[in-house]
Design a protein around this motif. Structure first.
Motif, short mmCIF file in Angstrom:
data_model
loop_
_atom_site.label_atom_id
_atom_site.label_comp_id
_atom_site.label_asym_id
_atom_site.label_seq_id
_atom_site.Cartn_x
_atom_site.Cartn_y
_atom_site.Cartn_z
N LEU A 114 9.56 2.50 -38.74
CA LEU A 114 8.79 1.33 -38.31
C LEU A 114 7.30 1.50 -38.62
O LEU A 114 6.57 0.52 -38.70
N ALA A 115 6.89 2.75 -38.76
CA ALA A 115 5.46 3.09 -38.91
C ALA A 115 4.69 2.55 -37.72
O ALA A 115 3.61 1.97 -37.86
N LEU A 116 5.28 2.75 -36.53
CA LEU A 116 4.67 2.30 -35.28
C LEU A 116 5.01 3.31 -34.18
O LEU A 116 6.04 3.99 -34.24
N PRO A 117 4.16 3.37 -33.16
CA PRO A 117 4.50 4.23 -32.03
C PRO A 117 5.65 3.65 -31.22
O PRO A 117 5.92 2.45 -31.26
N THR A 118 6.32 4.53 -30.49
CA THR A 118 7.36 4.17 -29.53
C THR A 118 6.88 4.62 -28.16
O THR A 118 6.42 5.75 -28.01
N LEU A 119 6.97 3.74 -27.18
CA LEU A 119 6.67 4.15 -25.81
C LEU A 119 7.94 4.80 -25.27
O LEU A 119 8.97 4.15 -25.13
N TYR A 120 7.85 6.10 -25.00
CA TYR A 120 9.00 6.84 -24.47
C TYR A 120 8.86 6.94 -22.96
O TYR A 120 7.84 7.40 -22.45
N LEU A 121 9.88 6.51 -22.27
CA LEU A 121 9.92 6.54 -20.82
C LEU A 121 10.65 7.80 -20.38
O LEU A 121 11.87 7.90 -20.52
N GLU A 122 9.91 8.77 -19.89
CA GLU A 122 10.50 10.04 -19.45
C GLU A 122 11.17 9.89 -18.10
O GLU A 122 12.28 10.36 -17.90
N ASP A 123 10.47 9.28 -17.15
CA ASP A 123 11.01 9.07 -15.81
C ASP A 123 10.68 7.65 -15.37
O ASP A 123 9.58 7.16 -15.63
N ILE A 124 11.61 7.06 -14.67
CA ILE A 124 11.32 5.90 -13.82
C ILE A 124 12.18 6.10 -12.59
O ILE A 124 13.37 6.39 -12.69
N PHE A 125 11.55 5.99 -11.43
CA PHE A 125 12.26 6.26 -10.19
C PHE A 125 11.72 5.37 -9.09
O PHE A 125 10.50 5.28 -8.90
N VAL A 126 12.64 4.72 -8.40
CA VAL A 126 12.32 3.90 -7.23
C VAL A 126 12.98 4.57 -6.03
O VAL A 126 14.18 4.91 -6.09
N LEU A 127 12.22 4.76 -4.97
CA LEU A 127 12.80 5.36 -3.77
C LEU A 127 14.03 4.57 -3.33
O LEU A 127 14.03 3.33 -3.39
N GLY B 142 0.78 -1.23 0.00
CA GLY B 142 0.00 0.00 0.00
C GLY B 142 0.82 1.28 0.00
O GLY B 142 0.26 2.37 -0.05
N ARG B 143 2.14 1.18 0.04
CA ARG B 143 3.01 2.35 0.04
C ARG B 143 3.55 2.58 -1.37
O ARG B 143 4.12 1.67 -1.98
N ALA B 144 3.38 3.80 -1.89
CA ALA B 144 3.93 4.15 -3.20
C ALA B 144 5.45 4.25 -3.07
O ALA B 144 5.95 5.04 -2.27
N VAL B 145 6.17 3.44 -3.84
CA VAL B 145 7.63 3.39 -3.75
C VAL B 145 8.32 3.74 -5.06
O VAL B 145 9.54 3.86 -5.11
N ALA B 146 7.54 3.90 -6.14
CA ALA B 146 8.14 4.19 -7.44
C ALA B 146 7.09 4.79 -8.36
O ALA B 146 5.89 4.64 -8.13
N TYR B 147 7.58 5.46 -9.39
CA TYR B 147 6.67 5.97 -10.42
C TYR B 147 7.39 5.97 -11.75
O TYR B 147 8.62 5.90 -11.84
N ALA B 148 6.58 6.04 -12.80
CA ALA B 148 7.09 6.19 -14.16
C ALA B 148 6.16 7.14 -14.90
O ALA B 148 4.96 7.19 -14.63
N ILE B 149 6.75 7.90 -15.82
CA ILE B 149 5.99 8.75 -16.74
C ILE B 149 6.33 8.28 -18.14
O ILE B 149 7.51 8.12 -18.48
N THR B 150 5.31 8.08 -18.96
CA THR B 150 5.51 7.73 -20.36
C THR B 150 4.71 8.65 -21.26
O THR B 150 3.78 9.33 -20.82
N CYS B 151 5.09 8.66 -22.51
CA CYS B 151 4.32 9.29 -23.58
C CYS B 151 4.69 8.53 -24.86
O CYS B 151 5.60 7.70 -24.84
N GLU B 152 3.99 8.80 -25.92
CA GLU B 152 4.31 8.13 -27.18
C GLU B 152 5.00 9.08 -28.13
O GLU B 152 4.67 10.26 -28.20
N THR B 153 5.98 8.53 -28.84
CA THR B 153 6.55 9.19 -30.00
C THR B 153 6.23 8.27 -31.18
O THR B 153 5.51 7.28 -31.01
N TYR B 154 6.77 8.56 -32.33
CA TYR B 154 6.42 7.76 -33.50
C TYR B 154 7.63 7.56 -34.39
O TYR B 154 8.41 8.48 -34.61
N SER B 155 7.79 6.35 -34.88
CA SER B 155 8.88 6.03 -35.80
C SER B 155 8.33 5.98 -37.22
O SER B 155 7.49 5.14 -37.54
N SER B 156 8.81 6.88 -38.06
CA SER B 156 8.37 6.87 -39.45
C SER B 156 8.90 5.65 -40.19
O SER B 156 8.30 5.20 -41.17
#
Length: 162
Positions: free
Chosen positions: A79-92, A63-77
């Protein structure tokens, strides 16, 4: 070893908890914490009326928050597919070395698969050897043929104005 790690999308109710984790990352990287205005933008971009700008994930143990991640999508022309871009990942720091980062990465890789992404990408600070070792153990490939460039807000205005 902690009990089971739960990774889930964050909700608006997680806002203060998430911002505390962002502050912890800023402290770890010896950066200024987000200003009140930036905190408001973070919450709006994650949970506001158009929350598609970023996605936030929280990892919890007992029940204790110990980590977080932020993502967004970019795009590869190519691959013609989206890329999951990981902006932050952090574990206490006090929660590290218990598989929490690996569990979060597995969850995010699964999210990339669910979204039909062709890849997942992120950057790491050159001094963060703990993170570099972690990514190497995952089998991630360090890109050497690409350089990261950045224009700040002021520079963007200068370029836009000619």
């Amino acid at each position: 070893m902690p009990d089971a790690v739960t990774v889930r999308p964050a909700t608006p109710a997680d806002g203060d908890t998430w911002l505390a984790l962002v502050d912890a990352l800023a402290d770890y990287e010896k950066l200024d914490r987000p200003t009140p205005d930036a905190r408001g933008r973070l919450l709006n971009d994650a949970f506001g009326p158009d929350p598609h700008r970023i996605q936030v994930y929280i990892a919890e143990v007992d029940g204790r928050a110990v980590a977080y991640a932020i993502t967004c999508e970019t795009y590869s022309s190519f691959l013609a597919l989206p890329t999951l871009y990981l902006e932050d990942i952090f574990v206490l720091p006090d929660a590290r070395r218990h598989g929490i980062g690996r569990t979060m990465f597995r969850y995010l890789a699964g999210e990339a698969v669910r979204r039909g992404c062709g890849r997942m990408e992120w950057v790491v600070l050159d001094w963060n050897q703990l993170a570099i070792d972690f990514y190497d153990k995952l089998g991630a490939r360090r890109m050497t043929e690409w350089y990261t460039y950045r224009l700040t807000a002021e520079q963007l205005r200068e370029v836009a104005e000619g």
